[in-house]
Design an enzyme around this catalytic site. Sequence first.
Site, PDB file in Angstrom:
ATOM      1  N   GLU A   1      -8.792  46.508   3.340  1.00 28.51           N
ATOM      2  CA  GLU A   1      -9.179  47.917   3.441  1.00 28.51           C
ATOM      3  C   GLU A   1      -8.634  48.507   4.740  1.00 28.51           C
ATOM      4  O   GLU A   1      -8.869  47.961   5.821  1.00 28.51           O
ATOM      5  CB  GLU A   1     -10.705  48.055   3.395  1.00 28.51           C
TER       6      GLU A   1
ATOM      7  N   SER B   1     -17.675  62.762  -7.027  1.00 25.56           N
ATOM      8  CA  SER B   1     -18.774  63.678  -7.360  1.00 25.56           C
ATOM      9  C   SER B   1     -20.043  62.939  -7.777  1.00 25.56           C
ATOM     10  O   SER B   1     -21.115  63.522  -7.792  1.00 25.56           O
ATOM     11  CB  SER B   1     -18.352  64.611  -8.492  1.00 25.56           C
TER      12      SER B   1
ATOM     13  N   THR C   1     -11.028  57.601  -1.100  1.00 24.63           N
ATOM     14  CA  THR C   1     -11.269  58.494  -2.229  1.00 24.63           C
ATOM     15  C   THR C   1     -12.687  58.372  -2.776  1.00 24.63           C
ATOM     16  O   THR C   1     -13.312  59.362  -3.142  1.00 24.63           O
ATOM     17  CB  THR C   1     -10.248  58.203  -3.355  1.00 24.63           C
TER      18      THR C   1
ATOM     19  N   ILE D   1     -20.609  61.812 -10.759  1.00 22.59           N
ATOM     20  CA  ILE D   1     -20.871  62.017 -12.180  1.00 22.59           C
ATOM     21  C   ILE D   1     -20.401  60.805 -12.970  1.00 22.59           C
ATOM     22  O   ILE D   1     -19.271  60.342 -12.804  1.00 22.59           O
ATOM     23  CB  ILE D   1     -20.157  63.288 -12.699  1.00 22.59           C
TER      24      ILE D   1
ATOM     25  N   HIS E   1     -19.356  60.160 -16.317  1.00 13.92           N
ATOM     26  CA  HIS E   1     -18.947  60.943 -17.481  1.00 13.92           C
ATOM     27  C   HIS E   1     -19.271  60.228 -18.789  1.00 13.92           C
ATOM     28  O   HIS E   1     -19.183  59.005 -18.879  1.00 13.92           O
ATOM     29  CB  HIS E   1     -17.450  61.247 -17.414  1.00 13.92           C
TER      30      HIS E   1
END
Length: 195
Positions: free
Chosen positions: A33, A47, A42, A49, A51
Site C-alpha cells: 500500500e 459512497s 479510492t 452504497i 448496489h
Amino acid sequence: MKDYDVIIIGAGVSGCAIARELAKGKLRIAVLEAKSDVCEGTSKANSGIVHAGYDAVPGTLKAQLNVRGNEMMEELSKKLDFPFRRNGSLVLCFEEDAMSGLEELYQRGMENGVKELKLLSPEEVWAMEPAVSRDIVGALYAPTGGIVCPFGLNIALAENAAENGVEFYRDHKVTAIVEQRPVWTENPPAKEGRM
C-alpha cells in the site's frame, strides 16, 4: 522483501477482500500500500452504497459480481462485525418521457437476477416515503440495496486477512514491476515499508 506466492497492490476494499479470500489457502501473501494505512485511496471516497445490481449490463462480469456481492454482504458483515444495513433503494423518475429509462433499469435488474425489484406508482412511493416530492411520476424500488461504512468494511477485511497470515507493507509505493522468470520483482526495489 521476502518471496511471496501472491502480492496484491493496494489495500483498499478490493485489495483487502482479495487478500482475505486468498488467505483461506496455504499461500504466502503480501499487500503493498502506497499510503500509511488501509482505505486511504479510492475506497475512502466510496459512497457506501451496496448496489442491488439493476444498472449493470446483463451478461457482464460486473453484473454477476454486483448481484453476488450484494447477496454476500449481510453474512460478511456478521462474520467480520462491521455495520451493514439493507435499507433498499429508490430510483425516482420526474418526467413521463424518462419512464422508459426506469423500465430499462428494471429489465436489466430482472435479467441480472435482482430479487424483489419493483416499478412503483407515485402513490406506492409516497406510502413508503411520504417526504418524497409530489412531482414524481414513478420509481424503481430495489429492497436488496443497502449501505455500509467503507472504512468499517475495509478495515474488517484487512484485519481478517492479517489474522490469517497476510502481511501488509504500508508506505510502500510500487513504481515498476519487472518479470524475471519465473518471478516478478519490483524495479527498482522499493524501500521496506512498515508492517
